[in-house]
Design a protein around this motif. Structure first.
Motif, short mmCIF file in Angstrom:
data_model
loop_
_atom_site.label_atom_id
_atom_site.label_comp_id
_atom_site.label_asym_id
_atom_site.label_seq_id
_atom_site.Cartn_x
_atom_site.Cartn_y
_atom_site.Cartn_z
N THR A 191 0.83 -1.21 0.00
CA THR A 191 0.00 0.00 0.00
C THR A 191 0.86 1.25 0.00
O THR A 191 0.62 2.20 -0.76
CB THR A 191 -0.93 0.01 1.23
N ARG A 192 1.89 1.25 0.83
CA ARG A 192 2.77 2.42 0.93
C ARG A 192 3.51 2.65 -0.38
O ARG A 192 3.63 3.79 -0.86
CB ARG A 192 3.78 2.22 2.06
N ALA A 193 4.00 1.58 -0.99
CA ALA A 193 4.80 1.72 -2.20
C ALA A 193 3.97 2.20 -3.39
O ALA A 193 4.46 2.99 -4.20
CB ALA A 193 5.46 0.38 -2.54
N THR A 194 2.74 1.73 -3.50
CA THR A 194 1.93 2.09 -4.67
C THR A 194 1.53 3.56 -4.67
O THR A 194 1.17 4.11 -5.72
CB THR A 194 0.66 1.22 -4.75
N ARG A 195 1.59 4.23 -3.53
CA ARG A 195 1.21 5.64 -3.47
C ARG A 195 2.15 6.53 -4.29
O ARG A 195 1.80 7.65 -4.63
CB ARG A 195 1.19 6.11 -2.01
N GLY A 196 3.32 6.03 -4.59
CA GLY A 196 4.26 6.82 -5.38
C GLY A 196 3.98 6.79 -6.87
O GLY A 196 4.62 7.50 -7.64
N PHE A 197 3.02 5.96 -7.29
CA PHE A 197 2.75 5.81 -8.72
C PHE A 197 1.51 6.57 -9.19
O PHE A 197 1.28 6.72 -10.37
CB PHE A 197 2.57 4.33 -9.06
N ALA A 198 0.68 7.03 -8.25
CA ALA A 198 -0.52 7.80 -8.61
C ALA A 198 -0.99 8.56 -7.39
O ALA A 198 -0.65 8.22 -6.25
CB ALA A 198 -1.63 6.87 -9.13
N ALA A 199 -1.78 9.61 -7.62
CA ALA A 199 -2.31 10.40 -6.51
C ALA A 199 -3.37 9.61 -5.75
O ALA A 199 -4.07 8.77 -6.33
CB ALA A 199 -2.92 11.70 -7.05
N GLY A 200 -3.46 9.87 -4.46
CA GLY A 200 -4.46 9.21 -3.64
C GLY A 200 -3.96 7.90 -3.09
O GLY A 200 -2.78 7.75 -2.78
N ALA A 201 -4.86 6.94 -2.95
CA ALA A 201 -4.51 5.64 -2.40
C ALA A 201 -5.50 4.60 -2.91
O ALA A 201 -6.52 4.93 -3.52
CB ALA A 201 -4.53 5.68 -0.87
N GLY A 202 -5.19 3.33 -2.67
CA GLY A 202 -6.12 2.27 -3.04
C GLY A 202 -5.90 1.70 -4.42
O GLY A 202 -4.79 1.75 -4.97
N PRO A 203 -6.98 1.15 -5.02
CA PRO A 203 -6.87 0.45 -6.30
C PRO A 203 -6.27 1.28 -7.43
O PRO A 203 -5.57 0.74 -8.29
CB PRO A 203 -8.33 0.08 -6.62
N ARG A 204 -6.53 2.58 -7.42
CA ARG A 204 -5.99 3.42 -8.49
C ARG A 204 -4.47 3.42 -8.47
O ARG A 204 -3.81 3.31 -9.51
CB ARG A 204 -6.51 4.84 -8.34
N CYS A 205 -3.90 3.54 -7.28
CA CYS A 205 -2.43 3.52 -7.16
C CYS A 205 -1.87 2.16 -7.53
O CYS A 205 -0.83 2.05 -8.19
CB CYS A 205 -2.03 3.88 -5.73
N GLU A 206 -2.56 1.10 -7.11
CA GLU A 206 -2.09 -0.24 -7.41
C GLU A 206 -2.11 -0.50 -8.90
O GLU A 206 -1.18 -1.09 -9.46
CB GLU A 206 -2.97 -1.27 -6.68
N ALA A 207 -3.17 -0.05 -9.57
CA ALA A 207 -3.27 -0.22 -11.02
C ALA A 207 -2.17 0.55 -11.73
O ALA A 207 -1.57 0.06 -12.70
CB ALA A 207 -4.64 0.23 -11.52
N ALA A 208 -1.87 1.75 -11.25
CA ALA A 208 -0.80 2.54 -11.86
C ALA A 208 0.55 1.87 -11.68
O ALA A 208 1.39 1.88 -12.57
CB ALA A 208 -0.79 3.95 -11.24
N ALA A 209 0.76 1.27 -10.50
CA ALA A 209 2.02 0.58 -10.25
C ALA A 209 2.15 -0.64 -11.16
O ALA A 209 3.24 -0.92 -11.69
CB ALA A 209 2.10 0.16 -8.79
N ARG A 210 1.07 -1.37 -11.36
CA ARG A 210 1.11 -2.54 -12.25
C ARG A 210 1.48 -2.12 -13.68
O ARG A 210 2.29 -2.77 -14.33
CB ARG A 210 -0.25 -3.24 -12.26
N ARG A 211 0.88 -1.03 -14.12
CA ARG A 211 1.17 -0.56 -15.48
C ARG A 211 2.63 -0.13 -15.61
O ARG A 211 3.28 -0.40 -16.61
CB ARG A 211 0.24 0.61 -15.83
N ALA A 212 3.14 0.53 -14.57
CA ALA A 212 4.53 0.99 -14.61
C ALA A 212 5.51 -0.19 -14.66
O ALA A 212 6.49 -0.17 -15.40
CB ALA A 212 4.83 1.87 -13.41
N LEU A 213 5.23 -1.22 -13.87
CA LEU A 213 6.10 -2.39 -13.87
C LEU A 213 6.05 -3.12 -15.21
O LEU A 213 7.06 -3.57 -15.73
CB LEU A 213 5.69 -3.33 -12.74
N ALA A 214 4.84 -3.24 -15.76
CA ALA A 214 4.68 -3.94 -17.03
C ALA A 214 5.31 -3.18 -18.19
O ALA A 214 5.68 -3.79 -19.21
CB ALA A 214 3.20 -4.18 -17.32
#
Length: 229
Positions: free
Chosen positions: A151-174
């Protein structure tokens, strides 16, 4: 070099095919672990060869197990060993990114800024799709800790928190460029895997010798105390 038996030769061919097919995916994971530029990732490539070598050393004893899963375990353990023992526990777990800052075409974004442990959590959970409990076992932390770090790590990939940040992190890794697998990598892994097997054999022999010597000492002591009469 000794000649290989038919079964061993077939097993080696199967391993080479596995290494050739899975090497790229494993190398991408290793590169995400180390946060190196995919165009220049010597540590990730070394981790890949070591992981495949250890997988090859066990190849003949794999019974229904997924070889990719075994190689990924070895890859994870290999990077953990470097963090803990070569760079030191304090620096390895608390220091910032351990790779070369990527340039155009190899942008790793916020991943570079994460601590190595947090980066590994993120990669295992979102890139490799491992559940929190299993990732925790691999990394030596609790599943709850894995979830908190994710949860903490995904906040660096998109604003806010939750599924939106997680989805942004997945896209960045892919989106990270697939590193080029070195030519001859399966052959190198086989060569190193044979050395790993040799070391394991030596350790086992020394263990047996140690047990026999221990038994001999105990027998000698018992006979000495009891006497012959």
């Amino acid at each position: 070099m000794t000649a290989l038996g038919v079964g061993e030769e077939r097993g080696e061919e199967e391993f080479r095919a596995f290494a050739a097919a899975s090497g790229g995916r494993l190398l991408r994971t290793a590169t995400l672990f180390t946060a190196e530029d995919p165009r220049d990732c010597p540590l990730a490539r070394r981790l890949l060869v070591e992981a495949l070598a250890r997988t090859y050393a066990r190849w003949g004893r794999i019974d229904g197990e997924d070889p990719y899963d075994l190689a990924r375990v070895e890859l994870t353990r290999g990077y953990l060993r470097r963090i803990r023992f070569r760079r030191g526990v304090r620096e390895g777990w608390r220091g910032r990114g351990g790779g070369v800052p990527p340039g155009p075409g190899g942008d790793l974004g916020p991943l570079v800024q994460l601590r190595p442990l947090v980066r590994m959590v993120l990669v295992l959970r979102l890139h490799e799709g491992i559940d929190a409990e299993r990732a925790g076992v691999l990394l030596g932390i609790t599943a709850g800790r894995v979830d908190a770090l994710t949860t903490r790590a995904t906040r660096g990939f998109a604003a806010g928190a939750g599924p939106r940040c997680e989805a942004a992190a997945r896209r960045a890794l892919a989106a990270v460029r697939l590193p080029a697998v070195p030519v001859g990598m399966p052959e190198r892994a086989v060569a190193e895997g044979r050395r790993v097997r040799g070391r394991v054999w030596v350790v086992r022999v020394l263990g047996v010798v140690g047990v026999l010597l221990g038994v001999g000492v105990l027998v000698a002591v018992a006979l000495g105390e009891g006497g012959w009469g």
